[in-house]
Design a protein around this motif. Structure first.
Motif, mmCIF file in Angstrom:
data_model
loop_
_atom_site.group_PDB
_atom_site.id
_atom_site.type_symbol
_atom_site.label_atom_id
_atom_site.label_comp_id
_atom_site.label_asym_id
_atom_site.label_seq_id
_atom_site.Cartn_x
_atom_site.Cartn_y
_atom_site.Cartn_z
ATOM 1 N N TYR A 1 -2.569 0.928 4.351
ATOM 2 C CA TYR A 1 -2.414 -0.519 4.290
ATOM 3 C C TYR A 1 -1.953 -0.913 2.892
ATOM 4 O O TYR A 1 -2.597 -0.582 1.894
ATOM 5 C CB TYR A 1 -3.764 -1.188 4.596
ATOM 6 C CG TYR A 1 -3.676 -2.682 4.775
ATOM 7 C CD1 TYR A 1 -3.229 -3.238 5.978
ATOM 8 C CD2 TYR A 1 -4.033 -3.538 3.735
ATOM 9 C CE1 TYR A 1 -3.140 -4.604 6.152
ATOM 10 C CE2 TYR A 1 -3.945 -4.918 3.904
ATOM 11 C CZ TYR A 1 -3.506 -5.440 5.110
ATOM 12 O OH TYR A 1 -3.421 -6.795 5.274
ATOM 13 N N CYS A 2 -0.798 -1.622 2.813
ATOM 14 C CA CYS A 2 -0.334 -2.134 1.506
ATOM 15 C C CYS A 2 -0.882 -3.541 1.340
ATOM 16 O O CYS A 2 -0.536 -4.435 2.113
ATOM 17 C CB CYS A 2 1.192 -2.140 1.412
ATOM 18 S SG CYS A 2 1.763 -2.954 -0.107
ATOM 19 N N VAL A 3 -1.724 -3.732 0.332
ATOM 20 C CA VAL A 3 -2.342 -5.054 0.163
ATOM 21 C C VAL A 3 -1.310 -6.096 -0.234
ATOM 22 O O VAL A 3 -1.468 -7.272 0.079
ATOM 23 C CB VAL A 3 -3.476 -5.060 -0.891
ATOM 24 C CG1 VAL A 3 -4.699 -4.372 -0.351
ATOM 25 C CG2 VAL A 3 -3.041 -4.456 -2.212
ATOM 26 N N SER A 4 -0.237 -5.666 -0.893
ATOM 27 C CA SER A 4 0.748 -6.647 -1.332
ATOM 28 C C SER A 4 1.602 -7.122 -0.161
ATOM 29 O O SER A 4 1.921 -8.288 -0.048
ATOM 30 C CB SER A 4 1.609 -6.065 -2.444
ATOM 31 O OG SER A 4 2.114 -7.098 -3.247
ATOM 32 N N CYS A 5 1.975 -6.208 0.737
ATOM 33 C CA CYS A 5 2.699 -6.585 1.957
ATOM 34 C C CYS A 5 1.756 -7.209 2.975
ATOM 35 O O CYS A 5 2.195 -7.883 3.896
ATOM 36 C CB CYS A 5 3.332 -5.377 2.630
ATOM 37 S SG CYS A 5 4.722 -4.655 1.762
ATOM 38 N N GLU A 6 0.448 -6.942 2.841
ATOM 39 C CA GLU A 6 -0.542 -7.298 3.857
ATOM 40 C C GLU A 6 -0.120 -6.721 5.202
ATOM 41 O O GLU A 6 -0.111 -7.407 6.221
ATOM 42 C CB GLU A 6 -0.717 -8.818 3.950
ATOM 43 C CG GLU A 6 -1.116 -9.402 2.616
ATOM 44 C CD GLU A 6 -2.396 -10.196 2.653
ATOM 45 O OE1 GLU A 6 -3.065 -10.186 3.702
ATOM 46 O OE2 GLU A 6 -2.729 -10.803 1.629
ATOM 47 N N PHE B 1 0.100 -2.778 7.566
ATOM 48 C CA PHE B 1 -0.045 -1.333 7.668
ATOM 49 C C PHE B 1 1.321 -0.698 7.534
ATOM 50 O O PHE B 1 2.328 -1.240 7.995
ATOM 51 C CB PHE B 1 -0.686 -0.953 9.008
ATOM 52 C CG PHE B 1 -2.164 -1.200 9.031
ATOM 53 C CD1 PHE B 1 -3.039 -0.305 8.431
ATOM 54 C CD2 PHE B 1 -2.692 -2.340 9.639
ATOM 55 C CE1 PHE B 1 -4.415 -0.526 8.445
ATOM 56 C CE2 PHE B 1 -4.063 -2.570 9.654
ATOM 57 C CZ PHE B 1 -4.922 -1.659 9.056
ATOM 58 N N LYS B 2 1.356 0.464 6.887
ATOM 59 C CA LYS B 2 2.620 1.167 6.661
ATOM 60 C C LYS B 2 2.573 2.503 7.388
ATOM 61 O O LYS B 2 1.704 3.322 7.090
ATOM 62 C CB LYS B 2 2.816 1.424 5.165
ATOM 63 C CG LYS B 2 2.920 0.158 4.331
ATOM 64 C CD LYS B 2 4.338 -0.356 4.362
ATOM 65 C CE LYS B 2 4.388 -1.848 4.098
ATOM 66 N NZ LYS B 2 5.748 -2.369 4.049
ATOM 67 N N PRO B 3 3.485 2.721 8.325
ATOM 68 C CA PRO B 3 3.532 4.036 8.961
ATOM 69 C C PRO B 3 3.743 5.114 7.894
ATOM 70 O O PRO B 3 4.490 4.896 6.938
ATOM 71 C CB PRO B 3 4.745 3.951 9.886
ATOM 72 C CG PRO B 3 5.044 2.492 10.028
ATOM 73 C CD PRO B 3 4.529 1.816 8.796
ATOM 74 N N LYS C 1 3.766 5.967 -1.676
ATOM 75 C CA LYS C 1 3.683 4.551 -2.076
ATOM 76 C C LYS C 1 4.458 3.676 -1.092
ATOM 77 O O LYS C 1 5.371 4.150 -0.414
ATOM 78 C CB LYS C 1 4.297 4.357 -3.470
ATOM 79 C CG LYS C 1 3.877 5.371 -4.501
ATOM 80 C CD LYS C 1 2.656 4.910 -5.243
ATOM 81 C CE LYS C 1 2.300 5.934 -6.323
ATOM 82 N NZ LYS C 1 1.343 5.494 -7.264
ATOM 83 N N CYS C 2 4.083 2.381 -1.095
ATOM 84 C CA CYS C 2 4.827 1.412 -0.292
ATOM 85 C C CYS C 2 6.261 1.341 -0.800
ATOM 86 O O CYS C 2 6.474 1.235 -2.007
ATOM 87 C CB CYS C 2 4.156 0.041 -0.409
ATOM 88 S SG CYS C 2 5.182 -1.301 0.226
ATOM 89 N N PRO C 3 7.267 1.394 0.081
ATOM 90 C CA PRO C 3 8.658 1.364 -0.400
ATOM 91 C C PRO C 3 9.018 0.051 -1.097
ATOM 92 O O PRO C 3 9.912 0.019 -1.947
ATOM 93 C CB PRO C 3 9.494 1.561 0.869
ATOM 94 C CG PRO C 3 8.577 1.305 2.017
ATOM 95 C CD PRO C 3 7.180 1.559 1.533
ATOM 96 N N ILE C 4 8.327 -1.044 -0.746
ATOM 97 C CA ILE C 4 8.634 -2.338 -1.377
ATOM 98 C C ILE C 4 7.823 -2.532 -2.653
ATOM 99 O O ILE C 4 8.199 -3.272 -3.547
ATOM 100 C CB ILE C 4 8.388 -3.489 -0.384
ATOM 101 C CG1 ILE C 4 9.265 -3.296 0.859
ATOM 102 C CG2 ILE C 4 8.676 -4.861 -0.995
ATOM 103 C CD1 ILE C 4 8.966 -4.243 1.992
ATOM 104 N N HIS C 5 6.674 -1.867 -2.726
ATOM 105 C CA HIS C 5 5.806 -2.005 -3.904
ATOM 106 C C HIS C 5 5.511 -0.627 -4.500
ATOM 107 O O HIS C 5 4.406 -0.097 -4.331
ATOM 108 C CB HIS C 5 4.497 -2.721 -3.526
ATOM 109 C CG HIS C 5 4.735 -4.086 -2.971
ATOM 110 N ND1 HIS C 5 4.693 -4.363 -1.623
ATOM 111 C CD2 HIS C 5 5.044 -5.250 -3.591
ATOM 112 C CE1 HIS C 5 4.965 -5.648 -1.439
ATOM 113 N NE2 HIS C 5 5.181 -6.205 -2.601
ATOM 114 N N PRO C 6 6.533 -0.049 -5.159
ATOM 115 C CA PRO C 6 6.393 1.337 -5.628
ATOM 116 C C PRO C 6 5.299 1.534 -6.678
ATOM 117 O O PRO C 6 4.944 2.668 -6.975
ATOM 118 C CB PRO C 6 7.772 1.661 -6.205
ATOM 119 C CG PRO C 6 8.449 0.356 -6.400
ATOM 120 C CD PRO C 6 7.837 -0.626 -5.471
HETATM 121 ZN ZN LIG Z 1 4.012 -3.273 0.029
#
Ligand SMILES: [Zn+2]
Length: 646
Positions: free
Chosen positions: A127-132, A134-136, A144-149
């Motif tokens: 779960y990315c807290v910044s995207c709010e 879940f990330k497969p 890491k989240c691709p949008i929030h490296p």
């Molecule tokens: Zn994110």
């Protein structure tokens, strides 16, 4: 009257908006204003997304433990102050903590539950807290989240309620097939079609053990997941859950303007949620690109964020609105730098449109005491205006906002060219040309009027001022698209004013052509004109400086030099019996027609120099930063040609 309901994405209020966020609001505002111009009864919604854990955390950090809504109140003021500074004309500003929204969210969740589309399960995942979100696992980049490296997603295991999204896959595919314009631009539609092809999993729509959010009507210990909550704002704002008659009048929404990263939520989750509750999906979704800063993603944490209020304050809100609309292909990513912004301001507004308005109004004032009268049905500009109108409408209707603006600028450019060719200052010398001069002045003013009507959705207050100065019969919100058709009726009274967009002058000033070599004679204790002197003694004495005769000149004619990328041939009035020919290396910064009428500074006592078969009699002063196109050193228009500078 047909109605048009459009919305922007609502924003998390854990930080102030940057120019990338403002890009969406400004372009949506341009669409809203265009639709009003086109005669639609428009309802334009903007708002804030408050039920986010990020917002809650930020509120706690800021000391609002007991009352996060009070923090959101403060942020609403900050956000709306930014949108007002950019002249965003929203009709309603929604906040997801409002009671009307709680009613709508609970109604929709209950309807989906009653339809058997919501069931209880356990969710676990990254779960990315910044995207709010879940990330497969497969979407993570180095974990890491691709949008929030900079953020490591958390592994979360939760009791959740799920929406049966998988059930709607076939219906979604059919909907995309039957409605090719449902998601634009095309590149975004293709992404979603690939996603649908790959199959859909059910999605979590609740969070257990949280208090910040709308309680589930069928399980008050859980709150509705922020994304499920947020999407419903579009329905809330027009009465879903509170005013059925109003909802029937305004739903489905005509357009959701959103960023390209959230198309999945708006064109997959959202239609499924609505269908589940027995409600029609929106007509259309437009996924715009991202605005970068100097080629980098705009982000506060990376230090690449631009304050939209600062951008609006630099040259007025209309200048940044024009930049965001004209310089970026709508739907693609764009870029902003302060240097580029200043350059476009000087080219598009100061030198081009602004200078055109000044010239037309001052010629009308000088030759006809501010009274211009129609003569005939308009000459060549009437045709250009008609073509620009059609191209503009086609572009704007297709959300090719950059195309719409380019069409209006075609007319502005043609009008500058028309004035150069018609040379009203020559016509004015012979009373036998009076009728022709009348026709030229009216035609130029009418073309400016049409351009100002077309550009009004982008630059509302400036275009109203331009329309006032050229004596347009209709201005402001009474304008309709039909007013952009050529009109050849009624005398008009023009009004002089200060420059609409004064040139922004660069700080460093250098001469673009090699200067006459400075004499190396030693300078005794004469005062040095510049405040700072370089360490090596390359300074000159005042007597050397005084050898250079700098004079004010007015550009009468300008043409490109064949076979030269840099040179423009100028005919300038230096207050002498005959105008002079000067070849200037400024073609990378100017179109010849932009130069006519400009008041510039020249070196008047330079020995004539033969260049490319022509003799150049003097040198213009221009400035250019490293790698930048040259910008002429301008003098005040009120200075007569020949005035000594120094
Ligand atoms: Zn994110």
């Amino acid at each position: 009257m047909s109605r048009y309901y459009l919305t922007t994405a609502i924003d998390y209020v854990n930080s102030r908006p940057h120019l990338g966020t403002a890009y969406e609001k400004v372009t949506a505002d341009v669409i809203a204003r265009y639709k009003r111009l086109a005669g639609f009864d428009v309802h334009f919604l903007m708002g804030n997304d408050e039920h986010s854990q990020n917002v809650y955390k930020k509120a706690v950090e800021e000391g609002f433990h007991n009352n996060p809504v009070a923090y959101c109140d403060r942020m609403e003021e900050e956000f709306t102050a930014v949108w007002k500074a950019l002249h965003c004309s929203y009709d309603d500003f929604i906040r997801t903590t409002q009671p009307r929204h709680k009613a709508a969210v609970q109604k929709l969740a209950q309807a989906a539950y009653d339809a058997g589309d919501i069931y209880e399960g356990v969710y676990e995942g990254w779960y990315c807290v910044s995207c709010e979100a879940f990330k497969p696992e497969k979407d993570l980049v180095d974990g890491k989240c691709p949008i929030h490296p900079t953020l490591t997603p958390e592994w979360i295991r939760d009791k959740n309620f799920f929406l049966r999204l998988s059930k709607y896959r076939d219906r979604l595919i059919k909907h995309f097939e039957a409605n090719p314009s449902f998601l634009e631009p095309e590149i975004r539609r293709n992404e979603i079609l690939r996603l649908l092809d790959a199959g859909l999993e059910d999605i979590s729509m609740s969070r257990a053990g949280q208090s910040w959010g709308v309680p589930l009507p069928f399980d008050p210990d859980s709150v509705v997941y922020v994304w499920f909550d947020a999407l419903i704002n579009y329905a809330t704002a027009v009465g879903y859950g509170t005013d059925d008659a109003r909802f029937a009048q305004w739903w489905p929404a005509d357009l959701h303007v959103i960023g390209k990263d959230i198309t999945r939520f708006h064109t997959v989750f959202w239609p499924a949620m609505l269908w589940s509750a027995g409600v029609e999906p929106p007509h259309q979704v437009f996924g715009h690109g991202w605005l970068h800063y100097g080629g980098q993603r705009m982000s506060k944490s990376l230090g690449t964020s631009v304050d939209p209020v600062e951008a609006a304050a630099k040259f007025g809100p209309d200048a940044i609105r024009l930049y965001l609309t004209k310089e970026i292909t709508y739907g693609s990513d764009g870029d902003f730098t302060w240097e580029r912004f200043e350059e476009r301001y000087n080219v598009d507004l100061a030198n081009n449109f602004g200078n055109l308005v000044s010239r037309v109004v001052s010629m009308a004032d000088k030759y006809r005491a501010g009274r211009i009268t129609p003569a005939g049905d308009g000459g060549r500009l009437a045709g250009v205006a008609g073509a620009a109108f059609e191209r503009y409408r086609k572009g704007m209707d297709a959300f090719e906002l950059h195309e719409g603006v380019a069409a209006a600028y075609e007319l502005v450019d043609a009008t500058n060219g028309f004035i150069a060719d018609s040379a009203p200052w020559k016509l004015a010398k012979d009373p036998a040309n009076a009728a022709r001069l009348d026709a030229v002045l009216f035609e130029a003013a009418e073309a400016v009027r049409v351009a100002a009507v077309l550009l009004r959705p982008v630059m509302p207050s400036s275009c109203d001022e331009i329309l006032r100065r050229i004596g347009a019969p209709v201005t402001g919100s009474d304008l309709r698209l039909d007013h952009a058709r050529w009109q050849s009726a009624a005398e008009r009274a023009t009004v002089q004013g200060p420059p609409m967009w004064p040139r922004s002058e660069p700080k460093e000033t250098i001469v673009t052509e090699p200067a006459a070599p400075a004499s190396a004679t030693s300078a005794p204790a004469a005062p040095v004109p510049a405040a700072t002197a370089p360490a090596a003694d390359t300074r000159i004495g005042i007597e050397d400086f005084l050898k250079v005769e700098l004079k004010v000149a007015k550009v009468r004619e300008a043409s490109a030099m064949p076979k030269s990328k840099k040179l423009i041939r100028l005919l300038v009035d230096v207050g002498e019996p005959e105008p002079r020919t000067i070849l200037a290396g400024i073609a990378e910064g100017y179109q010849p027609e932009q130069l006519i009428g400009k008041t510039i500074v020249i070196v008047a006592n330079l020995k004539p120099r033969p260049m490319m078969g022509t003799e150049s009699n003097g040198m213009v002063l221009a400035a250019s930063g490293p790698g930048q196109p040259p910008i002429l050193v301008a003098a005040d228009d009120s200075l007569p040609p020949g005035t000594r500078v120094g």
